[in-house]
Design an enzyme around this catalytic site. Structure first.
Site, short mmCIF file in Angstrom:
data_model
loop_
_atom_site.label_atom_id
_atom_site.label_comp_id
_atom_site.label_asym_id
_atom_site.label_seq_id
_atom_site.Cartn_x
_atom_site.Cartn_y
_atom_site.Cartn_z
N TYR A 1 0.91 -1.14 0.08
CA TYR A 1 -0.11 -0.14 -0.17
C TYR A 1 0.94 1.33 -0.07
O TYR A 1 0.67 2.19 -0.80
CB TYR A 1 -0.90 0.19 1.16
CG TYR A 1 -1.73 1.44 1.51
CD1 TYR A 1 -2.82 1.70 0.56
CD2 TYR A 1 -1.11 2.37 2.27
CE1 TYR A 1 -3.37 2.82 0.60
CE2 TYR A 1 -1.83 3.57 2.32
CZ TYR A 1 -2.83 3.72 1.53
OH TYR A 1 -3.50 4.95 1.50
N ARG B 1 1.82 8.95 12.86
CA ARG B 1 1.45 10.22 13.51
C ARG B 1 0.13 10.35 13.32
O ARG B 1 -0.69 11.11 14.26
CB ARG B 1 2.07 11.34 12.81
CG ARG B 1 2.07 12.65 13.41
CD ARG B 1 2.43 13.68 12.33
NE ARG B 1 1.54 13.47 11.14
CZ ARG B 1 1.77 14.22 9.80
NH1 ARG B 1 3.04 14.84 9.58
NH2 ARG B 1 1.21 14.17 9.03
N ARG C 1 -10.61 5.09 8.17
CA ARG C 1 -9.71 4.35 7.26
C ARG C 1 -8.54 4.43 7.70
O ARG C 1 -7.80 5.18 7.95
CB ARG C 1 -9.68 5.33 5.84
CG ARG C 1 -10.96 4.99 5.00
CD ARG C 1 -10.55 5.11 3.65
NE ARG C 1 -9.80 3.97 2.99
CZ ARG C 1 -8.87 4.01 2.25
NH1 ARG C 1 -8.56 4.93 1.33
NH2 ARG C 1 -8.18 2.96 1.87
N PHE D 1 15.50 19.75 -1.42
CA PHE D 1 14.10 19.35 -1.77
C PHE D 1 13.69 17.97 -1.27
O PHE D 1 12.92 17.70 -0.60
CB PHE D 1 13.61 19.57 -3.19
CG PHE D 1 12.39 18.63 -3.59
CD1 PHE D 1 11.26 19.49 -3.60
CD2 PHE D 1 12.28 17.53 -4.03
CE1 PHE D 1 10.09 19.12 -3.86
CE2 PHE D 1 11.11 17.07 -4.28
CZ PHE D 1 10.05 17.84 -4.37
#
Length: 410
Positions: free
Chosen positions: A168, A212, A225, A285
Site C-alpha cells: 500500500y 502520526r 480508514r 528538496f
C-alpha cells in the site's frame, strides 16, 4: 511564528523562524501571472506550505513539473481519502485518473476546504500539465496510473499483513519517490536512482505520516480508514480502535513502538539515496522532508500522545531544519541526533526493544562512517538548559533596549 512559550524555551529558533517567514512572503510574490499557473502555485501554498517553500529553489522547468506532479497526486489522494464517496463511484475515478489529467475541463467535486477548491477547479492543473515538456508529462502520467490502480485495490482490501502495508505504501508514496527520480533524471541534473532506493524514500515519509495520523484517521467521518497492518496491531489489542482507550495505554505504546521500528527499516536506504544527489536544490528538496520524518518518529516513539492528540515537530525546529539543511553532513548530523533522541526513549522492557536498538545503531553506524558528523551543527543541543538561559537573557536585554527606544521616541 512559533508560540511565545516555545520561543522562550528555544530562543535559538527565533532567527530561523524569521527567515522562514521571509521565505514564505517571497514565495507568495513569486506566483506567476498566468491564471492556471497562479492557481497551481497558490494551491501549493495552501495544501503544503513547507513543500511550497522548498520547491521554489528548484530550476524553473523542474519546479513547474514537480508542482504539477504534487497537485495531481494531492487530487488523487483527495478522491481516495473522501470516505463519503461510494466505492462504485470512487474506484473508476482512481483507475482513470491518469487520463483525466489530459482533459482541460474535467473536475470532480469532493474533499473539504482547500482540497475541495483544488478538485472543483482541477481544469487549471490539467491546463498547466499540458504545457509541460513531453518527458515530464509521460513520467507524471505513468506514476498517476500506477498509484490510482494501487489505491483502487486497497479501497476493496484491508491492510492485513506487513507485506500488504509495504505494498500500500509503495502505491501511495513509493511511486512518488520513483516519479520524482524520473523527473530529476529528465531534467538532466541527476542520474536515475535505483528503484528500491526511490521506493524507500517514499515509504519512510508515508509510514511516518500513517503513524502520526492514527487519531485523525480512526476518527474520520463518516467512517474511519486505517492503514496500520493487522499483523502488527493484533499482537496488542483485539480491535484497532482499542488503541485509543486509556485502559489500553501500555499496549498502545508497545504497538506504536512496533510501528516506528518498522519505519526505521527504510532510513539507511534514504541516506544512500540522498548521498548520491549532485544538484543542491534537488538535494534540499529531498533532504528536508526526510529529516522531518526521522524527527517526527523520534517524537512519536513511546509517546501516548499519538493516541490523544497531535504530535509534530515544533515550528521553530522545522524552521531550523529548513535553514540548516545544506549538505550531506547536515543530513547525517540530523539523522544521528534524532536517532540518539529516539534511542534514549527505548524502554528495555518493550517487546521490540532489541530490534529497535539494532536499527538505531545501524543508522548511527552509517552516520559515523560517513566521517562528516564533525562538520555539522547539532539539532538537539547537548547543553540546552545553559544555552537557553543565556539566550533568554540576551532576548530580554534586546527587548528592553527596543522598549526603552520606543519609550524615548514617545
Amino acid at each position: 511564528m512559533g508560540s511565545l512559550g516555545a520561543i522562550v524555551r528555544h530562543p535559538d529558533d527565533v532567527y530561523p523562524l524569521l527567515k522562514l517567514k521571509m521565505a514564505a512572503r517571497h514565495a507568495e510574490k513569486q506566483i506567476p501571472e498566468e491564471p492556471h499557473w497562479a492557481f497551481c502555485y497558490t494551491m501549493l501554498l495552501k495544501v503544503s506550505r513547507s513543500f511550497a517553500l522548498v520547491i521554489q529553489q528548484l530550476d524553473p522547468q523542474l519546479r513547474n513539473a514537480v508542482c504539477i506532479f504534487y497537485l495531481v497526486l494531492r487530487a488523487l489522494d483527495t478522491v481516495e481519502d473522501d470516505t463519503s464517496i461510494a466505492t462504485d463511484v470512487k474506484v473508476p475515478i482512481l483507475i482513470a485518473f491518469h487520463r483525466h489529467i489530459y482533459d482541460r475541463v474535467w473536475h470532480f467535486s469532493c474533499g473539504t476546504k482547500e482540497y475541495k477548491v483544488l478538485m472543483d477547479q482541477f481544469h487549471h492543473v490539467s491546463t498547466a500539465f499540458l504545457e509541460l515538456e513531453k518527458n515530464y508529462q509521460a513520467a507524471i502520467e505513468n506514476i498517476t496510473k500506477g498509484m490510482g490502480a494501487g489505491m483502487a485495490k486497497f479501497i476493496c482490501n484491508e491492510v492485513e499483513t506487513v507485506d500488504d502495508y509495504d505494498e500500500y505504501c509503495h502505491y501511495v508514496a513509493g511511486l512518488v519517490g520513483l516519479g520524482l527520480s524520473k523527473l530529476f533524471h529528465a531534467s538532466g541534473k541527476e542520474d536515475l536512482a535505483p528503484d528500491h532506493l526511490s521506493n524507500s524514500m517514499g515509504l519512510f515519509l508515508q509510514k511516518t505520516n500513517i503513524i502520526r495520523d492514527y487519531l485523525e484517521d480512526i476518527n474520520e467521518i463518516p467512517k474511519s480508514r486505517m492503514f496500520w497492518p493487522r499483523q502488527i496491531w493484533s499482537k496488542y489489542v483485539n480491535k484497532i480502535e482499542d488503541l485509543k482507550y486509556e485502559e489500553n495505554s501500555v499496549k498502545a505504546v508497545q504497538c506504536l513502538n512496533d510501528m516506528v521500528t518498522n519505519a526505521l527499516l527504510h532510513a539507511e536506504d534514504c541516506l544512500k539515496y540522498m548521498s548520491a544527489l549532485r544538484d543542491m536544490s534537488i538535494f534540499r528538496f529531498c533532504a528536508i522532508p526526510q529529516i522531518m520524518a526521522i524527527g517526527t518518529l523520534a517524537l512519536c516513539y513511546n509517546n501516548i500522545e499519538v493516541f490523544r492528540g497531535v504530535v509534530k515537530m515544533r515550528r521553530g525546529l522545522t524552521a531550523k531544519v529548513i535553514d540548516r539543511t545544506k549538505t550531506m553532513a547536515d543530513v547525517y548530523g540530523a539523522f544521528f541526533d534524532f536517532s540518539c533522541m529516539l534511542k534514549s526513549k527505548v524502554d528495555k522492557n518493550d517487546p521490540n526493544a532489541t530490534k529497535t536498538l539494532s536499527r538505531l545503531e545501524a543508522i548511527q553506524k552509517t552516520c559515523r562512517e560517513s566521517g562528516l558528523l564533525s562538520k555539522r551543527k547539532p539539532y538537539i543541543l547537548r547543553n540546552e538548559s545553559t544555552y537557553s538561559s543565556t539566550m533568554v537573557l540576551i532576548l530580554v536585554i534586546i527587548l528592553s533596549i527596543i522598549f526603552a527606544y520606543l519609550s524615548a521616541k514617545r
